[in-house]
Design an enzyme around this catalytic site. Structure first.
Site, PDB file in Angstrom:
ATOM      1  CG  HIS A 160      -6.123   6.323   0.658  1.00  0.00           C
ATOM      2  ND1 HIS A 160      -6.148   7.094   1.791  1.00  0.00           N
ATOM      3  CD2 HIS A 160      -4.967   5.601   0.737  1.00  0.00           C
ATOM      4  CE1 HIS A 160      -5.059   6.844   2.517  1.00  0.00           C
ATOM      5  NE2 HIS A 160      -4.333   5.940   1.895  1.00  0.00           N
TER       6      HIS A 160
ATOM      7  CG  HIS B  24       0.323   6.229  -0.507  1.00  0.00           C
ATOM      8  ND1 HIS B  24      -0.811   6.673  -1.137  1.00  0.00           N
ATOM      9  CD2 HIS B  24      -0.082   5.716   0.685  1.00  0.00           C
ATOM     10  CE1 HIS B  24      -1.860   6.459  -0.361  1.00  0.00           C
ATOM     11  NE2 HIS B  24      -1.452   5.878   0.745  1.00  0.00           N
TER      12      HIS B  24
ATOM     13  CG  HIS C 219      -1.765   1.170   1.415  1.00  0.00           C
ATOM     14  ND1 HIS C 219      -3.083   1.213   1.018  1.00  0.00           N
ATOM     15  CD2 HIS C 219      -1.500   2.385   1.957  1.00  0.00           C
ATOM     16  CE1 HIS C 219      -3.580   2.404   1.306  1.00  0.00           C
ATOM     17  NE2 HIS C 219      -2.644   3.123   1.882  1.00  0.00           N
ATOM     18  CD  GLU C 220       1.764   3.650   3.710  1.00  0.00           C
ATOM     19  OE1 GLU C 220       2.102   4.727   3.177  1.00  0.00           O
ATOM     20  OE2 GLU C 220       0.692   3.503   4.318  1.00  0.00           O
TER      21      GLU C 220
END
EC number: 3.4.24.-
Length: 1910
Positions: free
Chosen positions: A413, A407, A403-404
């Site tokens: 999101h 980014h 997930h990170e």
């Protein structure tokens, strides 16, 4: 069945018991984890093969250790199975360590704790640990695990994500590797309180930047960042060679390139301490999961995760500073990771990004620590900020790392507003927080778009450099292919050891001994290494011999076709059309790579320049946000946005930056401008998909057209002239330099300062009206700026006043006249102003003019509209049309207009009316009103869309109507008798029309009502012929017959043949023909062996196949029918030759007459097994004397030694009998037989030393004393045999045995036993027994007493027999009935078989006739017609008379018909519904205090009709309509003076009043109407008030508000004053009392009809089109509350609001179920793939022969190479063996002579969509590799008669959406046939082996090969 269920339940509870026994032994770290879980289980995974079969317990697998030296090579693929959460999970895993860089290193910072780490050990190579794969063979269910030290990882199941890890002991040690190692499994559903507090990340890049730098300094922030980058790169570039410039070369955009994210993983001290020596395996397991997530095709790009370094921090001071503040920790780590990075991309330790895994809480504040990770947004290629941190929470951390990392790739999101626009309804990797319904293995479409845009816009250039060395991949070569079986034996047992033959190779590795004293084969109970050859094209995998081609391989993605171009993005000024293609032909699967190459292509459109006055395209996009402050602090709600050009970085020119009008603050409003937007004011390049692409001034992509100095696109600089000049005189203040006219281009004004230093002269600019654009009113602009001239698109640049050379310049065409001035102040030095600009040539400007008489444009309306001529720019000389640019300087003339479409009118027209809503009384009906086009001249009316009448008021769609209260319906007579007694007949009845008053009417009065006068009856089946399946052909070759049983049946009961039609009886016998039989073929007799006297002659006898003209082995023909190859011959008697004459015979003649003679074979040298036979061979001369063998050298010498083989037997024991005693000690016995191929043989053929016991002692509970007085009698033992040991008589096997001669050397010779005549006991076997002499010739004299038997009984076990139950009751007591019983086929042990396993002709009847005697006096029941219903409405009864009669219709007593069931004499009936009383709610009490009356409406109602006359209801049951009521006690009231008021502000009153209030005894104010006003004294004075206007307003009373149906309402009138002053608005009207109103109020009474009338009603619009073109979608319409005047209102009741949307079903995509439908309905004649609706699911089908009348459907096989059929070609020379334990070997003693051999591979198979079967014989899309074509799902061979099949077939329907039905059966054909078929759990894969001597298997001819939709 119940035993199986009981055992299942027992095993389940035992598993729970075992699971719970592990719960208490947790390591503290795992115990803390368990406390956060809502559920978990403890499981013990089992290693299985690919078919889910558990390996033998003797085979122990040692799971891999976490060390560089593996105990055993890990397999490339492996499988594990376990049960948890009530489900069975099978993990099918493939080794994958591609996420580890070839130069992967491990770095330890600080001193490791002693004992936990080996200080001298290098970094462990853990590449062998990591696997990925699927769960239960489902592609969507992924699994990623490490196998080192157990199974650690995660996988996705049907109910979510699961995590698996081995359990550690409380002391920190691991359980020993082995089968019983417990594992902890838990789901993602952490307990709610814990889960709700966790977020992936709550601090994004925008928030961090917002707190550090204000938005208005965005450009400065970028500049500062660039400066920092230059410093870092400049500092390091001195030591970094520039040899890798190719790595940073700019790639073409919108092309999919492989990306490589080189990542450094850092574990802090707490993580290192928590995981100890397992840390590397744990961390790399997490990264393996991350790599799998980024491999998912849903991300839309090919991204490789490459771990280059693992840093383990043992002491905190050695690493970055970590504290609770997440932002600070992230900043510290980003700074620290720079020190660990090598900026040289080619260096093995260089990383693109870094992640810190910590156990420290990540907090946004001291009170809020609910984040799992934190990162910057879109900084993957920024060496200063390409970093992120993650909190370690177990294996779930893999998802937060992914997930990170997302980014850093610019992905936001899934709940981002942009994602909501894309209708993202389900959360994936980028979910904003952990949730129960997220899918962390895949990416949302929104994330896919973010990643693609990020990479395409050039922010991921650093990821293009591929590591110089190849990424480490585990070798796919299996170990068995490197070390063959013999080499493995040498490694296991020493040099010289080799694999043992004749043993199942793949089950265990059997090797010969190296010690001569101990000969034999040995094993270590482990299988050979995977990849060991076990036959041609076969190798060992997990203990099984499987086809090498059945391996699942990764599938790389391929591009699909280009989609059509999109619509143009602009209507003028140069738009863009785009086309895309998708990576879906096929999609990447099984870890395959994503497509590489161009994903989008573009072309220009609408390139004409926009008309003058058109709003700038970027300005328009900014203006779309006008009035939206976007929740930005300080932005007003009426904000106006303008485009921002200056201060924007080159890469950001295609983002939409807009500034607040009147300020310098600007913001990013959209990540991407619309396609076709110019990149800036100084360039013609345009933005496409967020990228600035080259374009010309003609607005065409990649065009080289440029604007010349005259401002003409593509011009030659000849249309203008240059004006230059110098101005150097001045006076104080503003001095005019030059006036620049409209149309000028390339304006360049420069003011050179005095002596090169800034002076006091400054340029200024004003428009034609004298308004300064800058430097006016003695105010100076010192900095550089751009000025947009108001009302134009002209941009003028100004350098600022603080420059030695002050400059004004503009390349655009000036649309307005401007004035250049110079401001002189201070020392008043003379200014030095130089100016130049271009103006159009005067003569050229007069060459063009506007022509207002261009072509007519379209009419504005369908009828009675206007149209205008298009205004064009033309050349004055020839009136040719030129570009509008040539006339831009001229004023635009007025448009020429005219009326159009005047021959028609548009009107609202009622085209239909619905039925009245009330059939009795007043109601309403709906009007169908549509817009109609009326032709004035032709008088025709055509319906058009309603929007054409939008400017006309649409009439109401409802009107009142009145029902006539007359109802009609059909009445019927009784049904007639059915026309047939079975098989479907018909019956009828009469009908007549009646009204609700019982009067008969003409039939046309009911013609609108449905009438049923005929119906089907007796639709149950008639008796019919049924037939069993055909038996196999009763011969094994040649012509024969097959048979079946035919019987008459009704449903499942058998009847006598007389019940069925004999003419339609099917045949029970049918001819059949198999392959041509092998037969004996004889040659001509040879010459007699003598020239005189007695001799013999020989001939050739061969076994041949006449059809193939091939010579076969003698065993293929029947031995008993073999013709003789020798016969006696008698010639003339020989004359006596004396010895002297004999001696005088020529030697040559003696040699010519010599020949070989041989005796018969001796018995085999061994009693069983392989041995030898011998016979004597000698050369004999003409006188039958032994001669020298040289005399016979001209003839071939017969063999003296021959190999022989006799099968050995083995002991088989039956089940033990019950103990002979019921208590105490006894004996139990069993039968022990010597068996060979399921046949009992003589015990001499079995080893007596290993014979099992036949008797043993047994002990039971001690006998009670009371029963021990008398000894029990001995009990004879019973013999219990298992089902596989039939009890047969002891047979003597004399095959190929020799009985000693009894008469002159003659002896009996026996042939081999023939096949058994039955497959079970009771069969016979024949063999040939002949008498021969010692020379092998037929003889007549042998000892008859010693003759071996020619016939013996055979059969492997007892035959199944018919068993039947007792007869049931007869269906009739007389006159002929039937009774039935259960008849089944079963073995003696009770096992039930299908009927065809027993002899059909001997099947006992299951149905017979009974009670055939005639009934007494042939009596019957007579039935009178039914009476009418006893009730005129509601429920009632009908009656009829039933009595007994004889054959002469005479009435008898009922007892005479007692044997026949009496028909019913009454039945229920129902007439029309009865009316009933309906009472409404009570009204309010008539008084407010004291005693009063309440009333309510009561009326007679008929359901479905409404209110009817009261006479139709029962008056005695009428509810009361009035009752007494009591309110509160009445109280006394009085008036109270409240003082005098000033003059009223109301109008018309001329005095002021003293206000009186009505109060009760407690001085509480009450309503004045309860007080007598005559008792109040009033005083007044005159007042002057303004005059008033009055209106009367009417409104509905409240009586209708809640009362619908028939009732009344009173229209109430009240008066409202309107003061004459203009300040009052309509919404401030005030009602006053009636007496003040000069207008007389009216009170009217109206009837409420059905629904209450309101001031406003709901109005609905037309339904929109369905939201989908196929399937289930949504239709929407507008629903508004409208007054009768068409105004919006909020008075409508919400509970009456019609629905604004509803579901719709568009079945276009599901309407085709066959290729024939597509051909006929869509007129398609092209073969290809189409989608059909098969059993409710869309399946891709290939339609072939579309040009013919009947196309065919084919299913494309995705796994084409795994669909094959084979008939094996090799044949054993000795068919009575199975060498090499059934495995194929090329060195077998075989010949390749099977005529039917072949191997066929299938790419498509034909399916019959009606029967849902595969047409196995359709070979259109097949390829025969060699030999004959073999049908689908068919296999066979002619290899062995010893259950040793070699023919193979494979079916793999994976990815087709279909599977083989569980009802599929295979039929065997031929001799000695055996079958072995394996089936996958999901039914998509089958693998079969079939064969015999000769034999094959094929799908059953009755059921075919059925398929079904998954």
């Amino acid at each position: 069945m119940w035993v199986a269920k009981w055992l299942t339940g027992l095993l389940y509870h035992l598993s729970l018991f075992i699971t719970r026994s592990w719960e208490v032994d947790f390591h503290p770290r795992q115990e803390a984890l368990v406390r956060t879980l809502t559920s978990y289980e403890v499981v013990i995974p089992e290693r299985v093969n690919e078919f889910g079969e558990v390996f033998p317990q003797s085979h122990h697998f040692s799971r891999q250790k976490r060390s560089s030296e593996a105990l055993e090579p890990m397999p490339f693929r492996t499988h594990y199975r376990f049960t948890a959460y009530g489900q069975l999970f099978q993990l099918n895993l493939t080794a994958d360590a591609s996420f580890l860089a070839a130069g992967y290193t491990e770095v330890h910072l600080g001193t490791p704790e002693r004992g936990a780490w080996e200080s001298d050990a290098g970094p462990s190579d853990l590449r062998h640990c990591f696997y990925r794969g699927q769960v239960n063979s489902q592609e969507d269910y992924k699994a990623v695990v490490s196998l080192c030290g157990g199974l650690t990882g995660t996988f996705k199941g049907q109910n979510g994500e699961y995590f698996l890890e081995p359990i550690m002991k409380a002391d920190g040690n691991e359980y020993e590797d082995g089968h019983n190692k417990p594992h902890l499994i838990y789901r993602q559903d952490l307990n709610n309180s814990f889960l709700q507090t966790l977020k992936y990340c709550s601090v994004s890049e925008s928030q961090i930047k917002e707190t550090s730098l204000p938005f208005h300094t965005y450009s400065n922030m970028n500049e500062d960042l660039n400066v920092m980058k230059e410093r870092v790169l400049g500092h390091t570039s001195k030591n970094v060679p520039l040899k890798d410039e190719r790595r940073h070369s700019r790639k073409k955009r919108l092309i999919s390139y492989p990306r490589y994210i080189e990542i450094m993983v850092t574990a802090d001290a707490k993580v290192v301490s928590a995981h100890g020596s397992n840390l590397q395996n744990y961390i790399l397991t997490l990264m393996s999961i991350v790599a799998t997530i980024y491999k998912d095709p849903s991300i839309g790009n090919l991204i490789h995760i490459v771990v280059v370094k693992l840093v383990m921090i043992h002491r905190e001071e050695e690493g970055p500073v970590i504290n609770f503040d997440g932002a600070t920790t992230l900043k510290n780590f980003c700074s620290w990771q720079q020190t660990q990075n090598d900026l040289d991309d080619v260096h093995p330790s260089h990383h693109d990004t870094a992640v810190l895994i910590t156990r420290e809480d990540i907090c946004s504040s001291k009170e809020k620590c609910n984040m799992l990770g934190l990162s910057y947004l879109g900084t993957i290629c920024d060496p200063l900020q390409s970093c992120f941190i993650n909190e370690e929470k177990g294996l779930i951390s893999a998802f937060t790392i992914a997930h990170e990392l997302g980014h850093t790739l610019g992905v936001q999101h899934d709940d981002n507003p942009r994602c909501k626009e894309m209708k993202v309804t389900k959360y994936h990797v980028m979910a904003p927080a952990l949730s129960f319904h997220m899918s962390p293995w895949s990416w949302s479409n929104c994330s896919r778009k973010y990643v693609t845009e990020f990479l395409d816009t050039g922010y991921g250039e650093c990821l293009l450099d591929k590591p110089d060395e190849e990424i480490y991949n585990l070798p796919s070569e299996l170990p068995g292919s490197r070390y063959d079986g013999n080499k493995q034996c040498e490694l296991a047992f020493g040099p010289g050891s080799q694999m043992c033959p004749h043993i199942n190779i793949c089950m265990h590795l059997w090797c010969t001994s190296t010690e001569k004293l101990h000969k034999g084969c040995f094993t270590q109970h482990v299988p050979p290494a995977d990849g060991t050859d076990c036959g041609p094209g076969m190798h060992c995998r997990h203990g099984l011999c499987v086809n090498k081609e059945t391996e699942t391989r990764p599938v790389n993605g391929e591009w699909g076709p280009w989609e059509p171009y999109s619509s143009c993005s602009r209507t003028c000024g140069g738009g863009i059309e785009s086309a895309t293609r998708r990576c879906n032909r096929p999609e990447p699967r099984n870890g395959g790579n994503y497509c590489v190459g161009r994903r989008m292509k573009f072309r220009s459109c609408n390139t004409d320049s926009c008309p003058k006055g058109t709003q700038d395209f970027r300005e328009k996009q900014c203006s779309d946000f006008n009035g939206k402050h976007l929740d930005i602090s300080g932005i007003p709600s009426n904000v106006r946005w303008l485009p921002r050009y200056s201060g924007i970085g080159t890469k950001d020119r295609c983002k939409l930056y807009c500034q607040v009008a009147g300020t310098n603050y600007f913001y990013l409003l959209k990540d991407m401008v619309e396609d076709g937007t110019p990149c800036g004011t100084e360039t013609h390049d345009i933005c496409v998909q967020g990228q600035c692409m080259a374009a010309g001034c003609d607005h065409v992509l990649n065009s080289s057209a440029k604007i010349d100095k005259c401002g003409v696109c593509g011009g030659d600089n000849s249309s203008c002239k240059t004006i230059t000049g110098v101005f150097n005189s001045s006076h104080y203040g503003y001095n005019v330099v030059v006036k620049i006219p409209a149309g000028a281009t390339n304006v360049d004004i420069r003011q050179y300062s005095y002596s090169g230093q800034p002076d006091d002269s400054y340029l200024a600019l004003s428009d034609a009206e004298g308004n300064f654009l800058f430097n006016g009113n003695f105010l100076l602009s010192t900095s550089k700026k751009e000025i947009n001239v108001q009302g134009t698109r002209t941009v003028i640049e100004y350098s600022g006043s603080n420059n030695a050379v002050e400059r004004i310049n503009s390349t655009n065409r000036q649309e307005k006249e401007i004035l250049i001035e110079v401001l002189c102040v201070g020392n008043l030095y003379n200014p030095d102003v130089h100016y130049s600009f271009n103006i159009p040539l005067e003569e050229r400007s007069d060459m063009f003019t506007w022509d207002p008489y261009g072509p007519w444009e379209g009419c504005t309306k369908m009828c009675q509209g206007l149209q205008r001529r298009n205004i064009t720019c033309i050349h004055k000389s020839d009136h040719s049309v030129v570009s509008d640019k040539e006339c831009d300087h001229l004023p635009l003339p007025s448009f020429v207009t005219q009326s159009c479409n005047t021959d028609c009118e548009l009107r609202w027209h009622v085209i239909g009316k619905s039925e009245c809503s009330s059939q009795c009384g007043q109601g309403y009906r709906t009007l169908d009103i549509h817009c109609m086009k009326y032709s004035i001249h032709e008088g025709q009316t055509v319906q058009v869309d309603d929007h054409y009448c939008g400017d006309q008021l649409k009439p109401p769609t409802q009107e009142l109507c009145h029902g006539n209260c007359v109802f009609t319906r059909w009445h019927y007579s009784e049904w007639s008798q059915c026309s047939r007694s079975c098989g479907g007949g018909e019956r009828s009845r009469e009908s007549y029309c009646m009204n609700n008053f019982g009067h008969r009417l003409a039939d046309n009065e009911c013609q609108e009502l449905s009438r049923v006068t005929r119906e089907n009856c007796n639709e149950f089946s008639c008796p019919s012929w049924a037939a069993s399946e055909w038996s196999e052909c009763l011969v094994t070759c040649g012509k024969g017959t097959k048979q079946r049983q035919v019987w008459c049946q009704l449903n499942v009961d058998h009847l006598s043949d007389g019940f069925c039609n004999s003419s339609t009886k099917p045949e029970s016998l049918s001819p059949c023909e198999l392959h041509t039989c092998a037969s004996w073929q004889v040659g001509p007799w040879g010459p007699c062996t003598t020239t005189c006297g007695h001799g013999y002659q020989m001939r050739d006898v061969k076994c041949v196949n006449e059809l193939a003209s091939a010579v076969l082995e003698d065993t293929e023909c029947h031995e008993a029918s073999r013709p003789s190859d020798r016969q006696s011959c008698v010639l003339t008697p020989c004359s006596f030759i004396s010895k002297l004459e004999t001696a005088l015979l020529p030697t040559v003649l003696i040699k010519k007459m010599a020949q070989w003679r041989h005796g018969s074979w001796t018995p085999c040298s061994v009693s069983c097994g392989r041995g030898t036979q011998a016979r004597y061979v000698s050369c004999r001369d003409a006188l039958d004397r032994i001669a020298d063998e040289s005399y016979c050298a001209h003839l071939p010498r017969p063999a003296e030694i021959w190999d022989c083989f006799t099968p050995c037997g083995e002991w088989q024991a039956g089940d033990w009998s019950p103990c002979s005693a019921s208590c105490g000690h006894g004996k139990t016995t069993r039968q022990v037989l010597c068996m060979n191929y399921h046949q009992p043989i003589d015990e001499n053929y079995c080893d007596p030393e290993v014979r099992p016991l036949m008797e043993q002692e047994c002990s039971l509970a001690a006998c009670p004393p009371a029963h021990s007085h008398f000894p029990s009698s001995p009990v004879q033992p019973s013999y219990y045999l298992s089902t596989n040991l039939p009890l047969t008589q002891k047979l003597e096997d004399n095959e190929n045995q020799v009985v000693h001669p009894s008469v002159r050397g003659n002896q009996w010779r026996t042939g081999p036993w023939g096949s058994c005549s039955s497959s079970c006991s009771g069969g016979l076997q024949h063999r040939a027994v002949v008498c021969q002499d010692e020379n092998g010739q037929s003889a007549s004299y042998c000892d008859a007493a010693s003759k071996p038997p020619e016939l013996q009984q055979c059969g492997p076990g007892p035959c199944p027999q018919w068993n039947y139950g007792n007869w049931g009751e007869c269906s009739q007591t007389c006159g002929g009935g039937i009774k039935s019983r259960l008849v089944i086929c079963q073995f003696p042990n009770g096992q039930i078989l299908e009927d065809h396993n027993c002899e059909i002709v001997n099947k006992p009847p299951s149905v017979i006739q009974c009670h055939m005697h005639a009934c007494p006096a042939d009596v019957s029941w007579h039935q009178e017609p039914w009476t009418s219903c006893s009730a005129s409405c509601g429920k009632g009864r009908k009656y009829r008379e039933v009595f007994c009669i004889d054959q002469f219709q005479r009435k008898l007593e009922d007892t005479n018909c007692s044997q026949v069931q009496k028909p019913p004499t009454h039945k229920a009936c129902r007439s029309v519904r009865c009316p009933s009383w309906k009472a409404n709610s009570w009204n309010e009490c008539s008084v407010t205090c004291g005693s009063g009356v309440q009333q309510r409406d009561v009326y007679c109602r008929l359901k479905g009709v409404g209110q009817v006359v009261e006479e139709m209801c029962d008056q005695s049951t009428r509810p009361c309509s009035q009752r007494r009521c009591w309110s509160q006690d009445c109280v006394q009231h009085k008036g109270m003076e409240r003082g005098r008021l000033n003059c009223s502000t109301s109008c018309e009153r001329k005095d002021s009043h003293q206000r009186m209030e009505c109060t009760d005894n407690q001085i509480r104010q009450v309503n004045e109407i309860v007080y007598n006003s005559s008792t109040i004294s009033l005083t007044s004075k005159n007042c002057r008030n303004p005059p008033c206007n009055y209106i009367v307003v009417t409104a509905d009373s409240s009586q209708c508000a809640n009362n619908c149906g028939f009732s009344y309402r009173q229209r109430i009138t009240y008066c409202t004053e309107i003061p004459s002053t203009k300040k009052h608005k309509l919404h401030r009207l005030r009602p006053i009392v009636y007496q003040e109103c000069p207008v007389v109020p009216s009170s009217q009474v109206y009837q409420c009809i059905n629904s209450c009338l309101h001031l406003a009603t709901w109005k609905v619009g037309k339904w929109s089109k369905c939201s989908v073109t196929c399937g289930i979608g949504i239709m929407k319409r507008q629903v508004k509350c409208i007054t009768k005047h068409g105004l919006s209102s909020d008075l409508c009741l919400n509970h009456l609001k019609p629905g604004a949307q509803k579901k719709c079903y568009a079945n276009d995509c599901k309407s085709f179920t066959t290729c024939k439908e597509i051909q006929v309905k869509n007129h398609i004649r092209k073969d290809g793939d189409y989608y059909l609706n098969i059993k409710g699911r869309i399946i891709k089908i290939y339609c072939a022969d579309m040009y013919l009348e009947n196309p065919k459907e084919y299913l494309t096989l995705v796994q084409g190479e795994e669909n094959f059929s084979e008939v094996y070609g090799f044949r054993l020379k000795n068919p009575y063996q199975c060498p090499f334990n059934g495995s194929r070997r090329e060195d077998c003693e075989c010949d390749n002579g099977h005529l039917a051999a072949g191997y066929t591979v299938f790419s498509k198979i034909r399916i019959d969509l009606t029967s849902m079967q595969i047409k196995t014989t359709d070979l259109l899309f097949s390829k025969t590799i060699f030999g004959n074509a073999v049908p689908f799902a068919t296999a066979g061979d002619c290899y062995s008669a010893f259950r040793c099949p070699q023919g193979q077939f494979s079916i793999n329907l994976s990815g087709t959406g279909m599977k083989i039905s569980s009802t599929a059966k295979w039929l065997t054909q031929g001799s000695y046939t055996s079958v072995s078929i394996r089936r996958s759990e999901d039914g998509t894969r089958f693998f079969g082996k079939c064969g015999g001597y000769c034999g094959k298997c094929l799908p059953h001819m009755t059921t075919g090969l059925p398929i079904q939709v998954i």
